[in-house]
Design a protein around this motif. Structure first.
Motif, PDB file in Angstrom:
ATOM      1  N   LEU A  34      63.876  35.200  -7.534  1.00  0.00           N
ATOM      2  CA  LEU A  34      62.541  34.654  -7.284  1.00  0.00           C
ATOM      3  C   LEU A  34      61.426  35.570  -7.779  1.00  0.00           C
ATOM      4  N   PRO A  35      61.506  36.895  -7.604  1.00  0.00           N
ATOM      5  CA  PRO A  35      60.435  37.758  -8.144  1.00  0.00           C
ATOM      6  C   PRO A  35      60.277  37.617  -9.654  1.00  0.00           C
ATOM      7  N   ASN A  36      61.406  37.474 -10.372  1.00  0.00           N
ATOM      8  CA  ASN A  36      61.336  37.304 -11.831  1.00  0.00           C
ATOM      9  C   ASN A  36      60.677  35.980 -12.208  1.00  0.00           C
TER      10      ASN A  36
ATOM     11  N   LEU B  22      58.529  34.245 -10.365  1.00  0.00           N
ATOM     12  CA  LEU B  22      57.102  34.335 -10.042  1.00  0.00           C
ATOM     13  C   LEU B  22      56.355  35.171 -11.075  1.00  0.00           C
ATOM     14  N   HIS B  23      56.958  36.260 -11.525  1.00  0.00           N
ATOM     15  CA  HIS B  23      56.326  37.096 -12.547  1.00  0.00           C
ATOM     16  C   HIS B  23      56.132  36.306 -13.841  1.00  0.00           C
ATOM     17  N   ASN B  24      57.147  35.528 -14.227  1.00  0.00           N
ATOM     18  CA  ASN B  24      57.038  34.716 -15.446  1.00  0.00           C
ATOM     19  C   ASN B  24      55.922  33.682 -15.334  1.00  0.00           C
ATOM     20  N   ILE B  25      55.809  33.042 -14.175  1.00  0.00           N
ATOM     21  CA  ILE B  25      54.757  32.033 -13.978  1.00  0.00           C
ATOM     22  C   ILE B  25      53.388  32.690 -14.011  1.00  0.00           C
ATOM     23  N   GLN B  26      53.246  33.809 -13.298  1.00  0.00           N
ATOM     24  CA  GLN B  26      51.951  34.469 -13.196  1.00  0.00           C
ATOM     25  C   GLN B  26      51.506  35.119 -14.499  1.00  0.00           C
ATOM     26  N   SER B  27      52.438  35.406 -15.403  1.00  0.00           N
ATOM     27  CA  SER B  27      52.050  36.014 -16.674  1.00  0.00           C
ATOM     28  C   SER B  27      51.633  34.972 -17.716  1.00  0.00           C
ATOM     29  N   ARG B  28      51.804  33.710 -17.422  1.00  0.00           N
ATOM     30  CA  ARG B  28      51.406  32.665 -18.371  1.00  0.00           C
ATOM     31  C   ARG B  28      49.888  32.553 -18.447  1.00  0.00           C
ATOM     32  N   THR B  29      49.416  32.277 -19.641  1.00  0.00           N
ATOM     33  CA  THR B  29      47.980  32.126 -19.865  1.00  0.00           C
ATOM     34  C   THR B  29      47.412  30.988 -19.027  1.00  0.00           C
ATOM     35  N   SER B  30      48.132  29.888 -18.941  1.00  0.00           N
ATOM     36  CA  SER B  30      47.631  28.729 -18.181  1.00  0.00           C
ATOM     37  C   SER B  30      47.469  29.065 -16.703  1.00  0.00           C
ATOM     38  N   TRP B  31      48.381  29.865 -16.158  1.00  0.00           N
ATOM     39  CA  TRP B  31      48.292  30.269 -14.750  1.00  0.00           C
ATOM     40  C   TRP B  31      47.063  31.156 -14.534  1.00  0.00           C
ATOM     41  N   GLN B  32      46.854  32.110 -15.441  1.00  0.00           N
ATOM     42  CA  GLN B  32      45.725  33.024 -15.306  1.00  0.00           C
ATOM     43  C   GLN B  32      44.399  32.284 -15.455  1.00  0.00           C
ATOM     44  N   GLN B  33      44.356  31.306 -16.368  1.00  0.00           N
ATOM     45  CA  GLN B  33      43.130  30.516 -16.510  1.00  0.00           C
ATOM     46  C   GLN B  33      42.885  29.678 -15.265  1.00  0.00           C
ATOM     47  N   ARG B  34      43.937  29.147 -14.662  1.00  0.00           N
ATOM     48  CA  ARG B  34      43.791  28.359 -13.428  1.00  0.00           C
ATOM     49  C   ARG B  34      43.259  29.242 -12.301  1.00  0.00           C
ATOM     50  N   CYS B  35      43.775  30.459 -12.197  1.00  0.00           N
ATOM     51  CA  CYS B  35      43.288  31.388 -11.167  1.00  0.00           C
ATOM     52  C   CYS B  35      41.823  31.737 -11.401  1.00  0.00           C
TER      53      CYS B  35
END
Length: 197
Positions: free
Chosen positions: A6-8, A10-23
């Motif tokens: 699960l940590p891996n 979550l890290h993959n999701i959070q490192s995506r550009t789309s996730w960072q733009q959403r945040c």
């Protein structure tokens, strides 16, 4: 197929550009009134970040034009809010009246009135606080409980105060939520027994 922790994931999701733009977008929405001011915030609404450009719906062309003149100042405030360590700065802002009506309609449809929901717990009235013999009002605590029994004691006091304010179920005479009585004409326990079996 190997399993991924699960940590891996979550890290993959959070490192995506789309996730960072959403945040980024959610932070901008949260702080929008601070960025533009209360009166402007009532006439505008950020609706998304696309290709480093913040899209803002405005109520009229007059607001769109006025805010276009303030674009540079607003960009500076937004990028300061997002922080200098963030590699995804907002490069531009687009103001448009095109999505204002659609956005307002979506807000109206998605707005949930909590008091209408059967699980809504009303706030404890000041009358109930004054009538409480244990002096709950004087003991209103700012620090977290130190033991489990202390936490349970606090919860029990609050529930007793709430129970005094609740209407009684016509079937079992137990305190019931207003939403339950208006929806099922009885409390949830009686509804489960009589309506859903």
């Amino acid at each position: 197929m190997s399993l991924t922790g699960l940590p891996n994931i979550l890290h993959n999701i959070q490192s995506r550009t789309s996730w960072q733009q959403r945040c980024q977008y959610l932070l901008i929405v949260e702080k929008w009134a601070d960025i533009v001011g209360e009166s402007v915030a009532k006439q505008t609404c950020p609706i998304g970040v696309y290709q480093k450009s913040l899209q803002v719906a405005v109520s009229s062309p007059v607001w769109s034009q006025a805010l276009a003149f303030e674009r540079v100042r607003l960009l500076a405030k937004i990028n300061q809010l997002l922080g200098s360590t963030n590699s995804f700065t907002i490069a531009d802002i687009h103001f448009s009246t095109a999505k204002w009506a659609t956005h307002q309609q979506m807000l109206q449809q998605s707005k949930v009135v909590t008091a209408d929901h059967p699980s809504y717990l009303p706030a404890i009235t000041t009358d109930a606080l004054k009538k409480n013999a244990q002096g709950y009002q004087q003991k209103q605590v700012t620090k977290p409980p130190e033991t489990v029994s202390e936490a349970f004691q606090r919860w029990q006091e609050v529930m007793k105060l709430r129970a005094k304010q609740m209407p009684k179920c016509p079937r079992c005479d137990r305190p019931a939520l207003i939403g339950e009585i208006s929806r099922w004409q009885m409390c949830r326990v009686c509804a489960i027994e009589h309506l859903f079996n």
